[in-house]
Motif scaffolding. Structure first.
Motif, mmCIF file in Angstrom:
data_model
loop_
_atom_site.group_PDB
_atom_site.id
_atom_site.type_symbol
_atom_site.label_atom_id
_atom_site.label_comp_id
_atom_site.label_asym_id
_atom_site.label_seq_id
_atom_site.Cartn_x
_atom_site.Cartn_y
_atom_site.Cartn_z
ATOM 1 N N THR A 10 0.854 -1.181 0.000
ATOM 2 C CA THR A 10 0.000 0.000 0.000
ATOM 3 C C THR A 10 0.886 1.226 0.000
ATOM 4 O O THR A 10 1.818 1.334 0.804
ATOM 5 N N GLN A 11 0.610 2.128 -0.902
ATOM 6 C CA GLN A 11 1.371 3.372 -0.994
ATOM 7 C C GLN A 11 0.406 4.529 -0.793
ATOM 8 O O GLN A 11 -0.651 4.589 -1.415
ATOM 9 N N LYS A 12 0.768 5.460 0.104
ATOM 10 C CA LYS A 12 -0.065 6.629 0.379
ATOM 11 C C LYS A 12 0.691 7.874 -0.047
ATOM 12 O O LYS A 12 1.845 8.065 0.316
ATOM 13 N N LEU A 13 0.025 8.701 -0.844
ATOM 14 C CA LEU A 13 0.632 9.933 -1.340
ATOM 15 C C LEU A 13 -0.205 11.119 -0.882
ATOM 16 O O LEU A 13 -1.428 11.035 -0.799
ATOM 17 N N GLN A 14 0.445 12.239 -0.606
ATOM 18 C CA GLN A 14 -0.216 13.455 -0.150
ATOM 19 C C GLN A 14 -0.206 14.490 -1.267
ATOM 20 O O GLN A 14 0.818 14.699 -1.908
ATOM 21 N N GLN A 15 -1.319 15.158 -1.481
ATOM 22 C CA GLN A 15 -1.402 16.220 -2.481
ATOM 23 C C GLN A 15 -0.832 17.510 -1.895
ATOM 24 O O GLN A 15 -1.067 17.847 -0.743
ATOM 25 N N TYR A 16 -0.071 18.230 -2.722
ATOM 26 C CA TYR A 16 0.481 19.534 -2.354
ATOM 27 C C TYR A 16 0.176 20.533 -3.455
ATOM 28 O O TYR A 16 0.049 20.173 -4.618
ATOM 29 N N TYR A 17 0.048 21.791 -3.077
ATOM 30 C CA TYR A 17 -0.120 22.877 -4.030
ATOM 31 C C TYR A 17 0.894 23.945 -3.669
ATOM 32 O O TYR A 17 0.865 24.489 -2.555
ATOM 33 N N LYS A 18 1.823 24.198 -4.569
ATOM 34 C CA LYS A 18 2.893 25.181 -4.344
ATOM 35 C C LYS A 18 3.585 24.934 -3.003
ATOM 36 O O LYS A 18 3.771 25.832 -2.196
ATOM 37 N N PHE A 43 -8.756 13.940 -4.400
ATOM 38 C CA PHE A 43 -7.873 14.893 -5.069
ATOM 39 C C PHE A 43 -8.663 16.143 -5.398
ATOM 40 O O PHE A 43 -9.797 16.064 -5.872
ATOM 41 N N TYR A 44 -8.078 17.300 -5.151
ATOM 42 C CA TYR A 44 -8.785 18.559 -5.317
ATOM 43 C C TYR A 44 -8.163 19.399 -6.430
ATOM 44 O O TYR A 44 -6.944 19.554 -6.484
ATOM 45 N N THR A 45 -9.008 19.940 -7.291
ATOM 46 C CA THR A 45 -8.564 20.867 -8.321
ATOM 47 C C THR A 45 -8.456 22.246 -7.680
ATOM 48 O O THR A 45 -9.390 22.694 -7.016
ATOM 49 N N ILE A 46 -7.339 22.893 -7.877
ATOM 50 C CA ILE A 46 -7.095 24.196 -7.272
ATOM 51 C C ILE A 46 -6.784 25.187 -8.388
ATOM 52 O O ILE A 46 -5.953 24.910 -9.257
ATOM 53 N N ALA A 47 -7.440 26.325 -8.355
ATOM 54 C CA ALA A 47 -7.233 27.351 -9.380
ATOM 55 C C ALA A 47 -5.781 27.809 -9.371
ATOM 56 O O ALA A 47 -5.156 27.916 -8.317
ATOM 57 N N ASP A 48 -5.236 28.057 -10.554
ATOM 58 C CA ASP A 48 -3.846 28.500 -10.664
ATOM 59 C C ASP A 48 -3.574 29.796 -9.914
ATOM 60 O O ASP A 48 -2.452 30.049 -9.494
ATOM 61 N N ILE A 53 -0.454 33.061 0.234
ATOM 62 C CA ILE A 53 0.112 33.923 1.271
ATOM 63 C C ILE A 53 -0.997 34.220 2.285
ATOM 64 O O ILE A 53 -2.066 34.714 1.905
ATOM 65 N N PRO A 54 -0.777 33.911 3.565
ATOM 66 C CA PRO A 54 -1.824 34.136 4.560
ATOM 67 C C PRO A 54 -2.173 35.612 4.703
ATOM 68 O O PRO A 54 -1.313 36.478 4.559
ATOM 69 N N VAL A 55 -3.442 35.864 4.987
ATOM 70 C CA VAL A 55 -3.876 37.246 5.191
ATOM 71 C C VAL A 55 -4.074 37.556 6.673
ATOM 72 O O VAL A 55 -4.291 38.708 7.033
#
Length: 76
Positions: A10-18, A43-48, A53-55
């Motif tokens: 079993t292989q588990k992978l984590q999604q990252y964005y930038k 899996f989530y689609t994230i707008a480009d 950056i936190p506000v």
């Protein structure tokens, strides 16, 4: 990767964005004898142009969460 005695892994992978972890964004792959037998995705689609950056500061976020929950006592 976790392996068992019967050639199942079993292989588990984590999604990252930038380089930021996407909460609950995962891929789980089960293989037998080196061939994928099943795959489970969240899996989530994230707008480009999604902001990375936190506000607000971490302290502001914690204070907002505490005020929202409104508990009188916390375990920590």
């Amino acid at each position: 990767v976790k392996n068992s005695n019967n050639n199942i892994s079993t292989q588990k992978l984590q999604q990252y964005y930038k380089n930021i972890k996407v909460e609950h964004g995962t891929v789980n792959i089960t293989s037998k004898n080196g061939f994928a037998t099943s795959m489970q995705l969240e899996f989530y689609t994230i707008a480009d142009d999604a902001r990375t950056i936190p506000v607000i500061t971490e302290e502001e976020g914690l204070l907002k969460a505490i005020n929202y929950i409104g508990a009188k006592k916390y375990v920590w």
